[in-house]
Design a protein around this motif. Structure first.
Motif, PDB file in Angstrom:
ATOM      1  N   VAL A   2       1.307  -1.627   0.405  1.00 55.73           N
ATOM      2  CA  VAL A   2      -0.208   0.418   0.150  1.00 55.73           C
ATOM      3  C   VAL A   2       0.767   0.746  -0.102  1.00 55.73           C
ATOM      4  CG1 VAL A   2      -1.485   0.858   1.452  1.00 55.73           C
ATOM      5  CG2 VAL A   2      -2.107  -0.950   1.440  1.00 55.73           C
ATOM      6  N   ARG A   3       0.141   2.683  -0.602  1.00 54.64           N
ATOM      7  CA  ARG A   3       1.691   2.874  -0.930  1.00 54.64           C
ATOM      8  C   ARG A   3       0.228   4.879  -0.254  1.00 54.64           C
ATOM      9  NH1 ARG A   3       1.400   2.801  -6.568  1.00 54.64           N
ATOM     10  NH2 ARG A   3      -0.177   0.993  -6.552  1.00 54.64           N
ATOM     11  N   GLY A   4       1.574   5.432   0.023  1.00 52.48           N
ATOM     12  CA  GLY A   4       1.060   7.286   1.116  1.00 52.48           C
ATOM     13  C   GLY A   4       1.350   7.184   2.159  1.00 52.48           C
ATOM     14  N   CYS A   5       0.982   7.962   2.952  1.00 59.93           N
ATOM     15  CA  CYS A   5       1.921   8.945   3.921  1.00 59.93           C
ATOM     16  C   CYS A   5       2.387   7.761   5.360  1.00 59.93           C
ATOM     17  CB  CYS A   5       1.239  10.232   4.437  1.00 59.93           C
ATOM     18  SG  CYS A   5       1.211  11.036   2.587  1.00 59.93           S
ATOM     19  N   SER A   6       0.691   7.293   4.850  1.00 62.63           N
ATOM     20  CA  SER A   6       0.610   6.443   6.524  1.00 62.63           C
ATOM     21  C   SER A   6       1.615   5.199   6.258  1.00 62.63           C
ATOM     22  CB  SER A   6       0.017   6.203   6.851  1.00 62.63           C
ATOM     23  OG  SER A   6      -0.651   4.702   6.639  1.00 62.63           O
ATOM     24  N   ASP A   7       3.185   5.739   7.405  1.00 66.24           N
ATOM     25  CA  ASP A   7       4.260   4.089   6.724  1.00 66.24           C
ATOM     26  C   ASP A   7       3.194   3.363   7.900  1.00 66.24           C
ATOM     27  OD1 ASP A   7       7.385   4.799   8.651  1.00 66.24           O
ATOM     28  OD2 ASP A   7       4.497   4.980   9.167  1.00 66.24           O
ATOM     29  N   THR A   8       3.083   3.106   8.507  1.00 65.70           N
ATOM     30  CA  THR A   8       2.642   2.032   9.435  1.00 65.70           C
ATOM     31  C   THR A   8       0.916   1.645   9.203  1.00 65.70           C
ATOM     32  OG1 THR A   8       1.599   3.387  11.467  1.00 65.70           O
ATOM     33  CG2 THR A   8       3.518   3.338  11.053  1.00 65.70           C
ATOM     34  N   TYR A   9       0.925   0.117   9.279  1.00 64.81           N
ATOM     35  CA  TYR A   9      -0.299  -0.239   8.383  1.00 64.81           C
ATOM     36  C   TYR A   9      -1.685  -0.067  10.354  1.00 64.81           C
ATOM     37  CZ  TYR A   9      -3.711  -1.624   4.873  1.00 64.81           C
ATOM     38  OH  TYR A   9      -4.727  -1.698   4.505  1.00 64.81           O
ATOM     39  N   GLU A  10      -0.866   0.474  10.582  1.00 62.16           N
ATOM     40  CA  GLU A  10      -1.348   0.377  12.037  1.00 62.16           C
ATOM     41  C   GLU A  10      -3.095  -0.021  12.516  1.00 62.16           C
ATOM     42  OE1 GLU A  10      -0.169   3.283  14.539  1.00 62.16           O
ATOM     43  OE2 GLU A  10       0.198   4.591  13.127  1.00 62.16           O
ATOM     44  N   GLN A  11      -3.335   1.682  11.633  1.00 62.25           N
ATOM     45  CA  GLN A  11      -4.707   1.417  11.389  1.00 62.25           C
ATOM     46  C   GLN A  11      -5.763   0.082  10.929  1.00 62.25           C
ATOM     47  OE1 GLN A  11      -2.882   3.573   9.778  1.00 62.25           O
ATOM     48  NE2 GLN A  11      -4.353   3.209   7.908  1.00 62.25           N
ATOM     49  N   HIS A  12      -4.913  -0.965  10.674  1.00 57.88           N
ATOM     50  CA  HIS A  12      -5.238  -2.101   9.783  1.00 57.88           C
ATOM     51  C   HIS A  12      -5.896  -3.056  11.057  1.00 57.88           C
ATOM     52  CE1 HIS A  12      -6.579  -5.199   6.977  1.00 57.88           C
ATOM     53  NE2 HIS A  12      -5.896  -5.673   7.911  1.00 57.88           N
ATOM     54  N   ARG A  13      -7.516  -2.039  11.854  1.00 62.78           N
ATOM     55  CA  ARG A  13      -7.871  -2.998  12.524  1.00 62.78           C
ATOM     56  C   ARG A  13      -8.158  -4.032  12.219  1.00 62.78           C
ATOM     57  NH1 ARG A  13      -8.799   3.203  14.877  1.00 62.78           N
ATOM     58  NH2 ARG A  13      -9.693   3.188  13.534  1.00 62.78           N
TER      59      ARG A  13
END
Lengths: 360, 447
Positions: free
Chosen positions: A349-360
């Motif tokens: 996944v591309r984008g600013c959010s470098d973590t995928y932490e919101q993938h709850r």
């Protein structure tokens, strides 16, 4: 909803498409109404899709809930005082697990339907049983992990149960030999999780150069191929190696999940997974969730008439599969038959959010 | 704070502008992450005691701390960037990466001159010294903009590029390395691009101790973790955190757009969203419609028909994304007022209408084409969302000036940028409300 006696009287693989779909549609419509009345979040989710439970005319019209939602939300249709037990999916540390809320009624239905399904495979009698796992996983009964629950659930169909591994997952070869000697000439039921069977049974026998003989064995295994696929172990290699190390003639994979316990899809002698009468599989195209044609890969939706204490009657999995046919498997079983191709891949996944932490 | 488990990046996205502009500067396109090369094989040699992969710059980047600060837009810096730009534009490999080309255009002399003009009066400024940058792991070219901004402000830089070994990073750093080895040798201490595994907090600590300004791009968790590494007393942190953005549309305007302008709008909206999987901070997650009744319905239909027509051949719906978007719909049903799925021909764009805008709307994010929609006759219902979390408002048929005036008048905590559709990702030296040149330099007074 249909009463238990009528439900359990249905032949596991006996209804042809038209009858089965009519049965499932009316049951699922009733379940949608029931859960919408007793589970406010479910009612909100139905409303978000614009679904009217009393207007449903086909199984495919029931909006499936993604299985992942059971990890994020407590979805229950029974008051807390009516809870009998809470099942959780197995997950590695730090992963969220599904929580499935069972009352006595749903738990009972699950056991009875599982028994009916198993009876059609093993016959009516309880067989001497080898559990290819450790007894340690079921000792802590306060939390029913999927692994423990699976072992307990299938243990109902065996007698004189023998756990083949110790707490360190070391294979007890002497114990096994003693058990086999004791039950020589008898049909034997073996159960285990696919990866455990491979890692702690097959590999241990290979490593020690031991060959067992279980000529009347039926091995039922499930839990998925993800880890074995990563080790490039195909179904054929799995089966051939097993037969080489222990001579077990009948090896049956099954597909099922803790979110629909009691409903299992067992392989027939032609290697096809079959839908029993209480359940169905729909393959949906990712593009628009329309139904895929026979042979076309899509997302697997599992449908079951058992969940009454939680809204898990139609679930969208993250597994891909293919419908192979309906009512026409050479094994003679009615209903759809299918294959599972594995978990869908998460792309970069591309984008600013470098973590995928919101993938709850 | 794991990032992505499997690095099978998609390269199905085609760039959607014929002439590169500064657009899309902040996120990369067509990225193919490759396994990280062994840290034992640095391009420029590495220090014996730090587990670094050096892309360009000093063999020991710690020595960058000794480089004298420069004045903003120093001729050495603009000459270097101009030559890097020319080299990248000549490099046939760069053509496959529109984000590299876009960066090269950003560094053209004409653009640099234009960028410098607002600062022409800025006498008496010097860079702060050493800038230590933590670039985001999934946006290949972000490191280059961060570096260029710090250089233009007069700083030496140590940039931690993404630990994914992006080809864009290699190509860009190779161009920089060749320039540093040739005409621009004197700038070597200023241009250090490295990477190291994100769990090596000890390396983060080493450069944090040395720097005068630390620039962190990333999610809240990354920022929290980097901030655990202490800075010298005088040093400052600039954190570019996860933000939330929206699109403002005037229904009457969209209802009256002619077909060509609708198509252009759709391309712009695609570049704002799908081109980077709707995962950038600048990407709209809410479409706020000004309007009502038949006009609104007509406008929504025209808008989404155009977006669907443009995105459909370019953006495949991955199975996992389809599930993600369905999960997002149900999350919205459980957390947002009146969430309802709006009809679309397929799962490419999932539209969820809302009855009211409440704070949890700002927690709603789902990559890959999932949009909240809300309609009202005025901008008043938008006010609760203009918190510090909100970054960019793009506008369609609404005067950006009117939005700008509203922001100033209401004194909101959020919204740092107001742009036209299609320009949400344009990189600018003012970012997230910071004037990068001023923030990365200091003023020396003389009396």
């Amino acid at each position: 909803m249909i009463d238990h006696t009528a439900l359990l009287a249905l032949p596991p693989y006996g209804l042809a498409a038209e009858q089965k779909q009519a049965f499932l549609t009316s049951e699922l419509a009733a379940l949608c109404t029931h859960h919408a009345q007793h589970c406010a979040p479910y009612a909100a989710m139905l409303a978000a899709t614009g679904t009217q439970p009393n207007a449903l005319t086909a199984v495919a019209q029931v909006p499936p809930l993604p299985v992942r939602l059971f990890k994020e939300y407590a979805l229950s249709s029974v008051p807390p005082e009516a809870l009998h037990k809470t099942m959780t999916s197995s997950g590695t540390t730090g992963q969220q697990v599904s929580r499935i809320f069972l009352d006595v009624e749903t738990a009972t239905l699950q056991s009875k339907v599982l028994a009916k399904t198993m009876e059609s495979i093993l016959g009516g009698a309880r067989l001497p049983m080898i559990i290819l796992d450790t007894a340690a996983v079921i000792k802590n009964r306060s939390m029913f992990s999927a692994r423990g629950a699976g072992i307990l659930g299938f243990s109902m169909f065996g007698r004189d149960k023998f756990y083949a591994m110790d707490e360190a997952m070391q294979l007890d070869i002497d114990g096994l030999k003693t058990f086999l000697a004791k039950h020589e000439g008898e049909p034997i039921f073996l159960f285990g999780f696919t990866y455990m069977v491979w890692q702690h049974f097959v590999q241990a026998l290979l490593r020690q150069g031991v060959t067992l003989s279980i000529p009347q064995g039926t091995l039922l295994h499930g839990g998925g191929w993800k880890k074995l696929a990563a080790e490039a172990v195909s179904h054929d290699v799995f089966r051939d190696t097993l037969q080489k190390v222990c001579g077990v003639p009948r090896i049956l994979d099954y597909y099922g999940m803790v979110e629909q316990t009691g409903t299992i899809y067992v392989e027939c002698e032609h290697g096809h997974l079959h839908t029993p009468v209480w359940a169905d599989v729909l393959i949906r195209r990712a593009k628009d969730f329309s139904l895929a044609a026979v042979g076309e890969t899509g997302l697997i939706e599992v449908v079951s008439v058992l969940p009454r204490s939680y809204p898990g009657h139609a679930l969208l999995t993250e597994d891909e599969g293919r419908l192979l046919g309906e009512d026409d498997c050479p094994c003679g079983r009615k209903g759809k038959y299918f294959e599972v191709l594995g978990r869908v891949q998460r792309a970069e996944v591309r984008g600013c959010s470098d973590t995928y932490e919101q993938h709850r | 704070m794991s990032s992505i488990d499997d690095a099978t990046a998609r390269d199905t996205h085609t760039p959607e502008s014929d002439t590169p502009t500064t657009q899309n500067a902040v996120a990369g396109a067509g990225t193919v992450a490759q396994p990280l090369p062994e840290l034992a094989e640095p391009d420029t040699g590495s220090t014996s005691d730090l587990p670094l992969h050096g892309y360009c710059g000093l063999a020991d980047p710690r020595q960058a701390a000794a480089a004298p600060a420069l004045t903003p837009f120093h001729p050495m810096v603009t000459a270097f960037l101009t030559d890097v730009s020319a080299a990248l534009l000549r490099d046939p490999r760069a053509k496959a990466y529109p984000d590299v080309t876009t960066f090269a255009f950003f560094c053209r002399r004409a653009n640099l001159t234009q960028l410098a003009s607002p600062y022409a009066q800025g006498q008496g400024r010097l860079g702060r010294g050493l800038a230590f940058h933590i670039a985001p792991s999934n946006v290949p070219m972000n490191f280059a903009y961060s570096l260029a901004a710090a250089l233009l402000a007069g700083n030496a830089s140590v940039v931690k590029a993404s630990s994914h070994a992006f080809e864009q990073v290699r190509i860009t750093c190779e161009a920089m390395r060749l320039q540093l080895a040739g005409a621009h040798k004197a700038l070597t201490p200023y241009v250090n691009v490295i990477t190291y595994p994100r769990e090596r907090q000890d390396v983060t600590e080493v450069f944090s101790r040395l720097c005068d300004v630390r620039i962190i791009w990333g999610g809240d968790e990354t920022i929290r973790r980097v901030r655990e590494a202490p800075l010298p007393p005088r040093a400052v942190d600039m954190a570019f955190a996860d933000r939330w953005s929206l699109l403002l549309c005037d229904a009457a305007y969209v209802a009256a757009m002619d077909a060509p302008s609708l198509a252009t709008m759709a391309q712009g909206f695609y570049n704002d969203t799908y081109l980077f999987d709707q995962n950038a901070c600048t990407t709209p997650r809410l479409v706020y419609w000004l309007g009502a009744g038949e006009t609104l319905l007509a406008a929504q239909k025209r808008f989404w028909d155009a977006v669907h027509a443009y995105a459909s051949p370019r953006y495949p719906v991955e199975p996992v994304t389809a599930v993600d978007k369905r999960v997002a719909l149900y999350r919205a049903a459980l957390t947002l007022p009146g969430a309802k799925l709006l009809p679309m021909p397929d799962n490419l764009a999932v539209r969820i209408s809302l009855d009211a805008l409440t704070l949890p709307v700002l927690d709603f994010r789902c990559a890959g084409g999932c949009f909240l929609e809300y309609a009202a006759q005025t901008l008043d219902p938008l006010t609760p969302l203009l918190t510090a979390r909100t970054q960019t408002i793009s506008a369609l048929g609404v005067s950006p000036q009117a939005v700008y005036d509203l922001l100033l008048a209401t004194g909101v905590r959020g919204v740092d940028r107001v742009t036209a559709v299609g320009h949400t990702m344009d990189f600018s030296l003012v970012w997230d409300g910071y004037d990068l040149i001023q923030t990365l330099s200091r003023r020396i007074t003389l009396s």
